[in-house]
Design an enzyme around this catalytic site. Structure first.
Site, PDB file in Angstrom:
ATOM      1  N   HIS A   1       4.316  22.938  14.189  1.00 20.14           N
ATOM      2  CA  HIS A   1       5.344  21.894  14.278  1.00 20.14           C
ATOM      3  C   HIS A   1       5.128  20.771  13.281  1.00 20.14           C
ATOM      4  O   HIS A   1       6.004  19.939  13.082  1.00 20.14           O
ATOM      5  CB  HIS A   1       5.378  21.319  15.696  1.00 20.14           C
ATOM      6  CG  HIS A   1       5.972  22.278  16.678  1.00 20.14           C
ATOM      7  ND1 HIS A   1       7.283  22.220  17.068  1.00 20.14           N
ATOM      8  CD2 HIS A   1       5.450  23.360  17.304  1.00 20.14           C
ATOM      9  CE1 HIS A   1       7.537  23.204  17.925  1.00 20.14           C
ATOM     10  NE2 HIS A   1       6.432  23.912  18.077  1.00 20.14           N
TER      11      HIS A   1
ATOM     12  N   ASP B   1       6.492  14.129   7.942  1.00 19.91           N
ATOM     13  CA  ASP B   1       6.875  14.598   9.267  1.00 19.91           C
ATOM     14  C   ASP B   1       7.204  16.075   9.164  1.00 19.91           C
ATOM     15  O   ASP B   1       7.810  16.504   8.183  1.00 19.91           O
ATOM     16  CB  ASP B   1       8.112  13.826   9.755  1.00 19.91           C
ATOM     17  CG  ASP B   1       8.048  13.529  11.250  1.00 19.91           C
ATOM     18  OD1 ASP B   1       7.442  14.329  11.982  1.00 19.91           O
ATOM     19  OD2 ASP B   1       8.611  12.501  11.673  1.00 19.91           O
TER      20      ASP B   1
END
Ligand code: ADQ
Length: 727
Positions: free
Chosen positions: A168, A375
């Site tokens: 992730h 991110d």
């Protein structure tokens, strides 16, 4: 019969055990992963295995109650001690992997050896929990950086399980990744999966590159061959539950709340930030950009308000305390400088709030600031877009968020460039309603097209897929049957490769001397009625003569360039001293001289550039260069540039092992059956040239067009023995 299930495995369960005045209850866990997988968990009736939070202070009865509640939610707890959590989660996961993978190497813990050990130990705990629950046919989907060793641990214990891994967070460039002292173990851990998924193509590229440099594998874009298995690498950008956000955004209560927030802003432009309070999210620079905006545009000072929602997170890790101190200081400074009796420009809400509150904020905002330094994806950007059913609002998005790959209609910024963030923020504040709507329309289409359900479905479909390009021919689990089929041929023409086929590969070619048993076997085969033996090798003539000169067999040396019929003499398939060689050799030598570990080998017909010991990344640069430099020469002289295993070979077109097939057929009686056995890419030429009705057998793993496969030279010899002695 057991219906295959999906086992989801992540560090945290989607629910956390809480005790309030003696009562056990479950609370929703925060964070992007839990939010994302909640839908697939319910829809797919999956079992979720993970840590339910600290239960060490629970009484036995409370613990029992908690386990029952968890089971009712289709979750299975992996209980961890506080000491384990401190080292595995706070330590290795969040003070080593997290900062490193987000390019913040200075935040990586100095000495993490003990944390690493506990990380491995906890991964093993998870492995045992999964193995306990896995039944044949079940799919396993492992999530994220806390469990990077788990796929391999599961592979060792459940060799047949279908295992997916999804990361992730970003996978950093190999330049950074290689800092990690445990880089090799981490890569091997991930490669235990059948499918490894990333949010973006560049994370996948970084991973493949790191595997090439650290493990020496040769990745293709979307597949790595590792320990005899093909591990696929996928790009699967995660989505959100779009329908749920739209529902909340249309809820009258939420709309009323949004109105109220707007009223409270007193006509100011509302700039919103929603983040976990994490140093990767770029909060300090976001504050500085606002300050810069006020410095430059005094007229904006009383017209803009930043509402920053920051969820408490990882509070025991030092770097986070430092971040909170820093942000508080900045907020204090800016509010003191630009605040008035009418209010302050920055509102920092340091707490978690329910989803409907977050959506009310999304709806009330004029400008959404999503400016992480790095991110993996960033769900907030997508949630904002999905919530704006009114089609208004402007999104400022960091180009270093995975979401930027998809959301190109946002205003993209470099979050490190404070001046540019300030001017982009200004642009967003001043954006016309028409432009807002046009951009939002495009953004919404993008977010809707890939919601979280589609994401999970695609990942699982991919995981279920037997890769169509890589048919795995049945390992000839019944070599005896294959031997019977071959033995039944009226007349037999055997074409056998040597290294890797009749002999295991040795470290250097001269270590692979044939043993007496092999010589005896080949002789027996050659003396078998209606059978002829051809040895087809890349080795040189004199070498083959030394090995097998006394046997009544035909030999093809240097990949078919030289041919010696049974009892005959060597003849070449072309000019043995071709004019292009000097020139090609000069090019190859020059490049080898600049490349540590590379060397050139000259064979009668070809030149080979070997790079087994060259750094993988450098090798790939050099190979491109080499192909470029050899281009003209190859054109003029009709040469082929072939890539073998860590070797690039230049040789006349059409001179390959396929020539052996033509020669064998030329003097074989009609009805003869050709049986070819080989292990590497050059043997594929042999297989390709075979006429219909022939049998091709590939030895070992890896790609092949052969219909049969044997595991090893031992199995090849067993098959040939069976031909001699009957099975
Ligand atoms: P996170 O780093 O947790 O996720 P993100 O993707 O932004 O980051 O998800 C945060 C979630 O928390 C969002 O669903 C958001 O709504 C929620 N949230 C934020 N502030 C909140 C608040 N004050 N109160 C309540 N909820 C709040 C990791 C990776 C990301 C990746 C996800 C999913 O770091 O890059 O997108 O996993 O793969």
């Amino acid at each position: 019969m057991h219906m295959p299930r999906l086992l989801i495995v992540s560090n945290r369960l989607p629910v956390t055990v809480k005790v309030d005045q003696g009562e056990v209850s479950l609370a929703r866990s925060a964070g992007g992963l839990a939010t994302a997988m909640r839908g697939p968990h319910e829809r797919l009736d999956a079992l979720w295995i993970g840590w339910p939070g600290d239960v060490s202070r629970l009484t036995d009865a409370q613990r029992h109650a908690a386990d029952e509640r968890l089971a009712a939610e289709r979750t299975a707890p992996v209980h961890l001690s506080q000491a384990q959590v401190a080292r595995y989660y706070d330590g290795f996961s969040n003070a080593v992997l997290w900062p490193l993978f987000h390019y913040l190497a200075d935040k990586v813990e100095l000495d993490a050896r003990r944390d690493w050990e506990v990380y491995a130990e906890v991964n093993d705990r998870f492995a045992r929990a999964v193995v306990e629950r896995w039944r044949p046919g079940d799919f396993i989907w492992v999530h994220d950086y806390q469990l990077m060793l788990l796929p391999q641990m599961l592979r060792e214990r459940l060799p047949d399980a279908r295992i997916g891994f999804f990361l992730h967070i970003p996978f950093p460039s190999s330049e950074l990744f290689r800092i990690l002292p445990w880089r090799e173990q981490i890569l091997r851990g991930m490669l235990g999966a059948d499918l490894v998924g990333f949010h973006t193509a560049s994370f996948r590229h970084n991973f493949a590159n790191s595997a090439a440099r650290v493990l020496g594998v040769e990745p293709e874009v979307d597949v790595v061959q590792h320990e005899g298995r093909a591990v696929r690498l996928g790009v699967h950008p995660i989505g959100i539950d779009v329908a749920e956000f739209a529902r909340l955004a249309n809820d009258p209560g939420v709309l009323a709340h949004a109105q109220q927030i707007r009223r409270e802003t007193g006509g100011r432009t509302l700039v919103l930030g929603v983040d976990r309070f994490d140093y990767t999210k770029g909060l300090p620079r976001r504050m500085l950009a606002l300050e810069r905006l006020f410095e430059r545009g005094p007229h904006l000072r009383k017209k803009v308000r930043l509402v920053q929602l920051a969820v408490p997170t990882r509070e025991r890790v030092d770097a986070y305390a430092e971040l909170r101190r820093h942000v508080n200081e900045l907020v204090g400074r800016i509010n003191a400088q630009y605040g008035s009796v009418g209010g302050v420009p920055i509102h920092l809400l340091h707490r978690s709030v329910p989803p409907d509150y977050v959506v009310a904020l999304y709806l009330a905002a004029d400008v959404m600031m999503v400016t992480p330094l790095r991110d993996g994806m960033n769900l907030v950007a997508k949630e904002f877009v999905a919530s704006r059913v009114d089609g208004a609002g402007a999104l400022v998005l960091s180009e270093f968020a995975g979401a930027a790959d998809e959301l190109s209609d946002a205003l993209l910024v470099n979050p490190y460039d404070i001046d540019s963030v300030a001017s982009t923020l200004q642009r967003a504040i001043l954006m016309s309603p028409a432009e807002q709507h046009a951009r939002m329309r495009a953004l919404r289409a993008q977010v809707e097209a890939n919601d979280v359900h589609a994401w999970a479905r695609r990942f699982l479909d991919d995981l279920a897929l037997e890769d169509p390009r890589r048919p795995r021919p049945s390992l000839a689990s019944a070599p005896a049957k294959l031997a019977d089929e071959i033995a039944a041929s009226q007349y037999l023409e055997l074409l056998l490769d040597y290294d890797g086929t009749l002999m295991p590969l040795a470290r250097t070619p001269d270590q692979a001397q044939p043993d007496d048993a092999l010589r005896a076997l080949l002789r027996a085969l050659a003396e078998r009625p209606r059978t002829r033996v051809n040895l087809v090798s890349g080795r040189k003539r004199d070498n083959m003569d030394a090995f097998f000169g006394e046997l009544p067999i035909a030999m093809h040396a240097e990949h078919g360039f030289w041919f010696k019929p049974r009892g005959g003499a060597w003849a070449a398939a072309g000019d043995a001293n071709p004019p292009w060689k000097d020139e090609a050799r000069a090019i190859m030598d020059r490049l080898a001289a600049r490349t540590g570990g590379a060397f050139v080998e000259e064979k009668a017909v070809s030149l080979a550039w070997h790079y087994r010991r060259v750094d993988a990344e450098l090798a790939s640069v050099r190979l491109r260069e080499l192909r470029y430099l050899l281009r003209d020469l190859a054109d003029v002289h009709r040469l082929e540039v072939l890539s073998g295993s860590k070797v690039l070979e230049l040789r006349p077109a059409g001179v390959n092992k396929g020539l052996a097939v033509a020669r064998a057929r030329a003097d074989a009686p009609p009805g003869a059956r050709l049986v070819a056995i080989g292990d590497d890419r050059t043997d594929e030429d042999l297989f390709t040239a075979l006429p219909e009705g022939s049998i091709a057998i590939h030895v070992g793993r890896g790609d092949t067009i052969a219909r049969y496969r044997l595991e090893s030279p031992e199995e090849v010899r067993a098959l040939l023995e069976a031909l001699v002695h009957g099975s």
